[in-house]
Design a protein around this motif. Structure first.
Motif, PDB file in Angstrom:
ATOM      1  N   GLN A 225      25.052  42.752 -31.810  1.00 23.33           N
ATOM      2  CA  GLN A 225      24.092  44.075 -32.021  1.00 23.33           C
ATOM      3  C   GLN A 225      24.713  45.360 -31.945  1.00 23.33           C
ATOM      4  O   GLN A 225      24.381  46.240 -32.608  1.00 23.33           O
TER       5      GLN A 225
ATOM      6  N   ARG B 290      24.293  39.960 -28.088  1.00 23.82           N
ATOM      7  CA  ARG B 290      24.354  41.510 -27.771  1.00 23.82           C
ATOM      8  C   ARG B 290      25.677  42.117 -28.517  1.00 23.82           C
ATOM      9  O   ARG B 290      25.656  43.248 -28.754  1.00 23.82           O
TER      10      ARG B 290
ATOM     11  N   LEU C 284      30.786  41.301 -23.623  1.00 19.72           N
ATOM     12  CA  LEU C 284      29.384  41.160 -24.154  1.00 19.72           C
ATOM     13  C   LEU C 284      29.285  39.379 -24.825  1.00 19.72           C
ATOM     14  O   LEU C 284      30.064  39.212 -25.462  1.00 19.72           O
TER      15      LEU C 284
END
Length: 190
Positions: free
Chosen positions: A176, A173, A169
């Motif tokens: 998150q 992202r 990732l």
């Protein structure tokens, strides 16, 4: 007192041998891991190495155990430093944070050692023991056990994707996802 010094010396030598073996594996790969190469890297005699690790398999098993023990120490430190101690999910949050602290060097070592898993499963026996202990911790952490297991699997997936460079990732992202995992540890009580 002399017995205590001998014990410390043995422990120090053992740690030196494990660090040296790890260095050989990281720099040259698992196929370059020989008892001679490790003894040379550590600056000890082959007999000195054999005193601590009677075989290459014993040495690799020691490396795996050291990785797990290092993770356990980080995990316990993270548990003790939780921002909401004594609440549900404290252990799972510690596991997430400990997973995020795995160094690139350790990730490289895990990647290289994982290549021997199919041919030498006995080397990873201690990992199974710790996995069983962690499953017990999940059960007693105050979270829904299925939800907690899912959180840990995602956490493991983050560092595994970094090891194998598959599905890694990108930011923001990744951050998150990690934040969502922490949120889930606070919302997933039994």
């Amino acid at each position: 007192m002399a017995a205590n010094n001998k014990s410390k010396s043995r422990s120090t030598t053992r740690e030196l041998l494990l660090r040296s073996a790890s260095q050989v594996v990281i720099e040259k790969g698992v196929e370059a891991l020989t008892l001679d190469a490790v003894a040379q890297q550590a600056g000890v005699s082959k007999g000195g190495l054999l005193y601590h690790f009677p075989s290459k398999d014993a040495l690799m098993q020691g490396m795996v155990e050291q990785l797990i023990q290092d993770f356990e120490m980080t995990l316990e430190a993270e548990y003790d430093q939780d921002d909401t101690p004594g609440t549900s999910g404290q252990w799972v949050r510690a596991y997430i944070r400990a997973s995020l602290r795995i160094s690139q060097k350790t990730l490289a070592l895990i990647a290289r050692l994982s290549s021997i898993a199919a041919n030498s499963p006995q080397i990873f026996e201690s990992a199974h023991t710790y996995q069983q202990q962690w499953e017990k911790r999940i059960e007693s952490d105050g979270l829904d056990p299925i939800q907690a297991t899912l959180i840990l699997l995602v956490s493991d997936g983050l560092w595994l994707s970094e090891i194998f460079q598959i599905g890694t990732l990108e930011e923001p992202r990744r951050t998150q996802v990690v934040e969502a995992l922490f949120t889930m540890t606070r919302a997933a009580t039994k």
